[in-house]
Design an enzyme around this catalytic site. Structure first.
Site, PDB file in Angstrom:
ATOM      1  N   HIS A 103       0.847  -1.202   0.000  1.00 27.30           N
ATOM      2  CA  HIS A 103       0.000   0.000   0.000  1.00 27.30           C
ATOM      3  C   HIS A 103       0.874   1.241   0.000  1.00 27.30           C
ATOM      4  O   HIS A 103       1.960   1.249   0.587  1.00 27.30           O
ATOM      5  CB  HIS A 103      -0.952   0.015   1.191  1.00 27.30           C
ATOM      6  CG  HIS A 103      -0.284  -0.147   2.515  1.00 27.30           C
ATOM      7  ND1 HIS A 103       0.104  -1.379   3.010  1.00 27.30           N
ATOM      8  CD2 HIS A 103       0.081   0.754   3.458  1.00 27.30           C
ATOM      9  CE1 HIS A 103       0.665  -1.220   4.185  1.00 27.30           C
ATOM     10  NE2 HIS A 103       0.682   0.066   4.485  1.00 27.30           N
ATOM     11  N   HIS A 105       0.856   5.206   1.055  1.00 31.80           N
ATOM     12  CA  HIS A 105       0.173   6.261   1.815  1.00 31.80           C
ATOM     13  C   HIS A 105       0.230   7.564   1.023  1.00 31.80           C
ATOM     14  O   HIS A 105       1.295   7.938   0.519  1.00 31.80           O
ATOM     15  CB  HIS A 105       0.906   6.522   3.141  1.00 31.80           C
ATOM     16  CG  HIS A 105       0.901   5.377   4.103  1.00 31.80           C
ATOM     17  ND1 HIS A 105       0.032   5.298   5.171  1.00 31.80           N
ATOM     18  CD2 HIS A 105       1.675   4.265   4.180  1.00 31.80           C
ATOM     19  CE1 HIS A 105       0.277   4.198   5.863  1.00 31.80           C
ATOM     20  NE2 HIS A 105       1.278   3.555   5.278  1.00 31.80           N
TER      21      HIS A 105
END
Ligand code: 5GP
Ligand code: ZN
Length: 141
Positions: A103, A105
């Site tokens: 992922h 951010h």
């Protein structure tokens, strides 16, 4: 390579099995708000397929994820009045990764929230830059 991990919370979000505040979705990528935001609008951009982190994600998928991260960062500047954006990804626990599904951010920054900045101020005493260059270059594929 397993593309769905039944123990992975982000796989469940990607497959609609857990609710998330989704801000973007296409065939390969989904982005949603972080439940513990570091700033207003803090978003996470993930591939729908499970890869542990940035170091082992498929390259084409990685490019798609960063493409979406850029779109969201650009939107944050206008929609939320952000004055800066941090884009970052953590790989493995020592670097702060807590969810083992790749992922990115996207963290908007605003005037007067300096205390939320990531600490990039302190450097190390023994820098030894030429030796480090030689070491790393040997292993760049
Ligand atoms: P990491 O520390 O692995 O780089 O980031 C994981 C992020 O995922 C954290 O900022 C955490 O707040 C967020 N997070 C963990 N569980 C959930 C969840 O179930 N939903 C959402 N939207 N964010 C989550
Ligand atoms: Zn996963």
């Amino acid at each position: 390579m397993k593309y769905y991990d039944s123990n992975c919370i982000f796989c469940k979000i990607a497959h609609g099995e857990i609710k998330a505040y989704k801000i973007y979705e296409d065939d390969h990528v989904i982005a949603f708000l972080d439940t513990n935001p570091k700033s207003m609008g803090h978003a996470l951009v993930i591939p729908k397929k499970h890869y542990d982190n940035f170091l082992n994600v498929d390259k084409a998928i990685m490019h798609r994820v960063y493409d979406v991260a850029q779109k969201i960062g650009q939107a944050d500047m206008v929609a939320l009045g952000a004055v800066g954006i941090n884009v970052l990804t953590n790989c493995y626990e020592p670097a702060g990764q807590t969810v083992m599904h790749f992922h990115v951010h996207v963290i908007p920054r605003y005037i007067n929230n300096e205390r939320h900045q990531i600490d990039m101020k302190n450097d190390i005493d023994d820098k030894n830059l030429p030796a480090i260059v030689t070491k790393i270059q040997q292993y760049i594929k």
